[in-house]
Design an enzyme around this catalytic site. Structure first.
Site, PDB file in Angstrom:
ATOM      1  N   SER A   8       0.845  -1.190   0.000  1.00 37.56           N
ATOM      2  CA  SER A   8       0.000   0.000   0.000  1.00 37.56           C
ATOM      3  C   SER A   8       0.880   1.241   0.000  1.00 37.56           C
ATOM      4  CB  SER A   8      -0.895   0.011   1.234  1.00 37.56           C
ATOM      5  OG  SER A   8      -1.459   1.299   1.373  1.00 37.56           O
ATOM      6  N   HIS A  33      -1.274  -1.349  -4.116  1.00 33.54           N
ATOM      7  CA  HIS A  33      -2.552  -1.031  -3.478  1.00 33.54           C
ATOM      8  C   HIS A  33      -2.640   0.490  -3.342  1.00 33.54           C
ATOM      9  CE1 HIS A  33      -6.052  -2.040  -1.002  1.00 33.54           C
ATOM     10  NE2 HIS A  33      -5.668  -1.103  -0.163  1.00 33.54           N
ATOM     11  N   ASP A  35      -4.879   3.546  -2.011  1.00 36.22           N
ATOM     12  CA  ASP A  35      -5.939   3.877  -1.053  1.00 36.22           C
ATOM     13  C   ASP A  35      -6.481   5.285  -1.266  1.00 36.22           C
ATOM     14  OD1 ASP A  35      -6.123   1.610   0.760  1.00 36.22           O
ATOM     15  OD2 ASP A  35      -4.061   2.099   1.349  1.00 36.22           O
ATOM     16  N   MET A  37      -9.137   8.080  -0.012  1.00 32.61           N
ATOM     17  CA  MET A  37      -9.971   8.444   1.147  1.00 32.61           C
ATOM     18  C   MET A  37     -10.559   9.826   0.927  1.00 32.61           C
ATOM     19  SD  MET A  37      -7.414   7.326   4.180  1.00 32.61           S
ATOM     20  CE  MET A  37      -6.605   5.722   4.182  1.00 32.61           C
ATOM     21  N   HIS A  66      -8.426   0.991  -4.015  1.00 27.81           N
ATOM     22  CA  HIS A  66      -9.343   0.782  -2.879  1.00 27.81           C
ATOM     23  C   HIS A  66     -10.041   2.104  -2.583  1.00 27.81           C
ATOM     24  CE1 HIS A  66      -9.612  -0.273   1.733  1.00 27.81           C
ATOM     25  NE2 HIS A  66     -10.804  -0.227   1.159  1.00 27.81           N
ATOM     26  N   MET A  68     -12.172   4.244  -0.536  1.00 31.29           N
ATOM     27  CA  MET A  68     -12.821   4.462   0.766  1.00 31.29           C
ATOM     28  C   MET A  68     -13.545   5.798   0.669  1.00 31.29           C
ATOM     29  SD  MET A  68      -9.738   3.091   3.160  1.00 31.29           S
ATOM     30  CE  MET A  68      -8.544   3.340   1.858  1.00 31.29           C
ATOM     31  N   MET A 139     -11.510  -5.832   5.544  1.00 26.88           N
ATOM     32  CA  MET A 139     -10.733  -4.859   6.326  1.00 26.88           C
ATOM     33  C   MET A 139     -10.407  -5.470   7.683  1.00 26.88           C
ATOM     34  SD  MET A 139     -10.102  -2.288   4.464  1.00 26.88           S
ATOM     35  CE  MET A 139      -9.188  -1.449   5.760  1.00 26.88           C
ATOM     36  N   ASP A 177      -6.606  -6.340   4.470  1.00 25.38           N
ATOM     37  CA  ASP A 177      -5.979  -5.015   4.457  1.00 25.38           C
ATOM     38  C   ASP A 177      -6.000  -4.399   5.852  1.00 25.38           C
ATOM     39  OD1 ASP A 177      -5.088  -2.463   3.820  1.00 25.38           O
ATOM     40  OD2 ASP A 177      -6.854  -1.912   2.633  1.00 25.38           O
TER      41      ASP A 177
HETATM   42  C1  DX5 Z   1      -6.316   1.642   5.687  1.00 21.38           C
HETATM   43  C2  DX5 Z   1      -5.877   1.359   4.272  1.00 21.38           C
HETATM   44  C3  DX5 Z   1      -4.759   0.385   4.198  1.00 21.38           C
HETATM   45  C4  DX5 Z   1      -3.466   0.856   4.834  1.00 21.38           C
HETATM   46  C5  DX5 Z   1      -2.796  -0.341   5.413  1.00 21.38           C
HETATM   47  O1  DX5 Z   1      -7.499   2.323   5.692  1.00 21.38           O
HETATM   48  O2  DX5 Z   1      -6.953   0.822   3.526  1.00 21.38           O
HETATM   49  O3  DX5 Z   1      -4.523  -0.057   2.868  1.00 21.38           O
HETATM   50  O4  DX5 Z   1      -2.610   1.485   3.923  1.00 21.38           O
HETATM   51  O5  DX5 Z   1      -1.698   0.068   6.139  1.00 21.38           O
HETATM   52  P1  DX5 Z   1      -0.963  -0.853   7.214  1.00 21.38           P
HETATM   53  O6  DX5 Z   1      -0.465  -2.066   6.503  1.00 21.38           O
HETATM   54  O7  DX5 Z   1       0.096   0.031   7.725  1.00 21.38           O
HETATM   55  O8  DX5 Z   1      -1.993  -1.210   8.270  1.00 21.38           O
HETATM   56 ZN    ZN Z   2      -6.535  -0.199   1.532  1.00 26.04          ZN
END
Ligand code: DX5
Ligand code: ZN
Length: 220
Positions: A8, A33, A35, A37, A66, A68, A139, A177
């Site tokens: 990620s 990956h 992310d 947000m 991903h 979110m 998750m 994840d």
């Molecule tokens: C959290 C993200 C993850 C995050 C994971 O909301 O969706 O992908 O980057 O990070 P680690 O591996 O540090 O928990």
């Molecule tokens: Zn993620």
């Protein structure tokens, strides 16, 4: 099933993003990956379309996007065009346009589709969508931040999904994840996960060694 590592980039050093993406790829990671947000579905804001476009130009890695974000339907087209190979939406975020409709739109753009569920959402809530997706993202922390602790009940949920998958005769991947470390990785794989996301445990310290170690444990 193929075992896939998806670092990620939320945990990467953004001043050295291109170099760190090359490092994880050369060390054997298969997916990136990505992310996204929005500050509404989750409390934090990460990065969005312009960064994805740059990453797409700079790498041939499979980009596992991903989302979110609330009502992801609104942005499927843009993320698909910006270069995502797979798009994951949260079952909790698809309201006005439901999950099946949103997954259908991802397919219209010719992308792989995945559905994700938060730690508090039971596995059975996504049962109606399992035959529509290529992957389920479980998750293992509350989404929104990297570096949190793995929630132990995740493995039970993974086992339930493995059961539903065989009952329905399906072949979707199961991705986990959040909070995956070199120490808990083996038990997560044993539960039935084949796609591993990891941010901090990959990008902190020696990135190349971390990727190689993760891949060794995954293929043991
Ligand atoms: C959290 C993200 C993850 C995050 C994971 O909301 O969706 O992908 O980057 O990070 P680690 O591996 O540090 O928990
Ligand atoms: Zn993620």
């Amino acid at each position: 099933m193929d075992k896939i590592l998806a670092p990620s980039i939320l945990a990467a050093d953004f001043m050295r993003l291109g170099e760190q993406i090359r490092t994880v790829r050369d060390a054997g990671a298969e997916y990136l990956h990505y992310d996204v947000m929005d500050g509404i579905f989750v409390p934090s804001i990460s990065f969005g379309l312009p960064v994805l476009k740059s990453v797409r130009t700079g790498t041939d890695m499979f980009i596992d996007c991903h989302l979110m974000i609330t009502e992801p339907y609104r942005y499927i087209g843009e993320f698909a065009k910006a270069g995502a190979d797979s798009i994951t939406v949260h079952v909790e975020a698809c309201k006005e346009h439901g999950c099946a409709e949103t997954i259908g739109l991802i397919r219209e753009y010719g992308k792989k589709a995945a559905v994700s569920l938060n730690p508090g959402t039971p596995a059975d809530e996504i049962a109606p969508f399992l035959d529509l997706v290529d992957m389920v993202l479980v998750m293992s922390v509350e989404p929104g931040f990297g570096g949190q602790k793995f929630i132990e009940s995740t493995n039970g949920k993974v086992e339930r999904l493995v059961e539903l998958r065989s009952k329905k005769g399906l072949g979707f991947d199961i991705e986990v994840d959040g909070g995956v470390t070199a120490d808990n990785l083996a038990s997560i794989i044993d539960a039935g996960v084949n796609v591993i996301v990891s941010g901090s445990s990959i990008f902190k310290g020696d990135i190349e060694a971390n990727v190689r170690h993760f891949k060794d444990v995954m293929n043991r």
